[in-house]
Write a protein that holds these residues in place. Structure first.
Motif, mmCIF file in Angstrom:
data_model
loop_
_atom_site.group_PDB
_atom_site.id
_atom_site.type_symbol
_atom_site.label_atom_id
_atom_site.label_comp_id
_atom_site.label_asym_id
_atom_site.label_seq_id
_atom_site.Cartn_x
_atom_site.Cartn_y
_atom_site.Cartn_z
ATOM 1 N N LYS A 9 0.861 -1.177 0.000
ATOM 2 C CA LYS A 9 0.000 0.000 0.000
ATOM 3 C C LYS A 9 0.896 1.225 0.000
ATOM 4 N N THR A 10 0.433 2.261 -0.626
ATOM 5 C CA THR A 10 1.163 3.517 -0.534
ATOM 6 C C THR A 10 0.194 4.575 -0.021
ATOM 7 N N PHE A 11 0.751 5.574 0.609
ATOM 8 C CA PHE A 11 -0.052 6.654 1.160
ATOM 9 C C PHE A 11 0.392 7.964 0.542
ATOM 10 N N LEU A 12 -0.574 8.818 0.311
ATOM 11 C CA LEU A 12 -0.289 10.096 -0.311
ATOM 12 C C LEU A 12 -0.528 11.216 0.691
ATOM 13 N N LEU A 13 0.449 12.103 0.794
ATOM 14 C CA LEU A 13 0.261 13.321 1.573
ATOM 15 C C LEU A 13 -0.172 14.385 0.571
ATOM 16 N N ILE A 14 -1.411 14.805 0.711
ATOM 17 C CA ILE A 14 -1.982 15.761 -0.238
ATOM 18 C C ILE A 14 -2.010 17.139 0.407
ATOM 19 N N THR A 15 -1.317 18.069 -0.199
ATOM 20 C CA THR A 15 -1.284 19.448 0.289
ATOM 21 C C THR A 15 -2.052 20.312 -0.704
ATOM 22 N N THR A 16 -3.090 20.962 -0.218
ATOM 23 C CA THR A 16 -3.893 21.849 -1.060
ATOM 24 C C THR A 16 -3.610 23.285 -0.655
ATOM 25 N N VAL A 17 -3.261 24.103 -1.631
ATOM 26 C CA VAL A 17 -2.982 25.518 -1.389
ATOM 27 C C VAL A 17 -4.042 26.326 -2.136
ATOM 28 N N MET A 18 -4.758 27.173 -1.384
ATOM 29 C CA MET A 18 -5.807 27.981 -1.986
ATOM 30 C C MET A 18 -5.543 29.454 -1.741
ATOM 31 N N PHE A 19 -5.601 30.247 -2.808
ATOM 32 C CA PHE A 19 -5.494 31.700 -2.719
ATOM 33 C C PHE A 19 -6.862 32.262 -3.085
ATOM 34 N N THR A 20 -7.409 33.097 -2.224
ATOM 35 C CA THR A 20 -8.707 33.703 -2.493
ATOM 36 C C THR A 20 -8.527 35.216 -2.560
ATOM 37 N N THR A 21 -8.920 35.806 -3.687
ATOM 38 C CA THR A 21 -8.885 37.264 -3.834
ATOM 39 C C THR A 21 -10.285 37.693 -4.274
ATOM 40 N N PRO A 22 -10.585 38.976 -4.183
ATOM 41 C CA PRO A 22 -11.913 39.439 -4.624
ATOM 42 C C PRO A 22 -12.195 39.112 -6.098
#
Length: 68
Positions: A9-22
């Motif tokens: 089995k393998t495991f994934l480290l998922i990093t989500t980066v979100m930038f919110t502007t007007p």
């Protein structure tokens, strides 16, 4: 005769980066692969989720371990 092969089995480290502007929202995903859940969890524990609000811009970084 056929030999039974255990699939690692393998495991994934998922990093989500979100930038919110007007005007617009941007997001990106970084995926790192680990051979076991422990390594993934140790890496996950080293980094906190982050939310930074600059007023006009907000940055969120979220991480999670998932089995592949």
């Amino acid at each position: 005769s056929l030999r039974r092969v255990d699939v690692m089995k393998t495991f994934l480290l998922i990093t989500t980066v979100m930038f919110t502007t007007p005007e617009k929202d941007f997001s990106g995903v970084i995926v790192e692969e680990f051979i076991d859940k422990t390594q993934c969890t140790i890496r996950l524990d080293k980094h906190q989720d982050i939310v930074v609000d600059f007023g006009m811009m907000k940055v969120e970084i979220k991480r999670k371990c998932e089995e592949k």
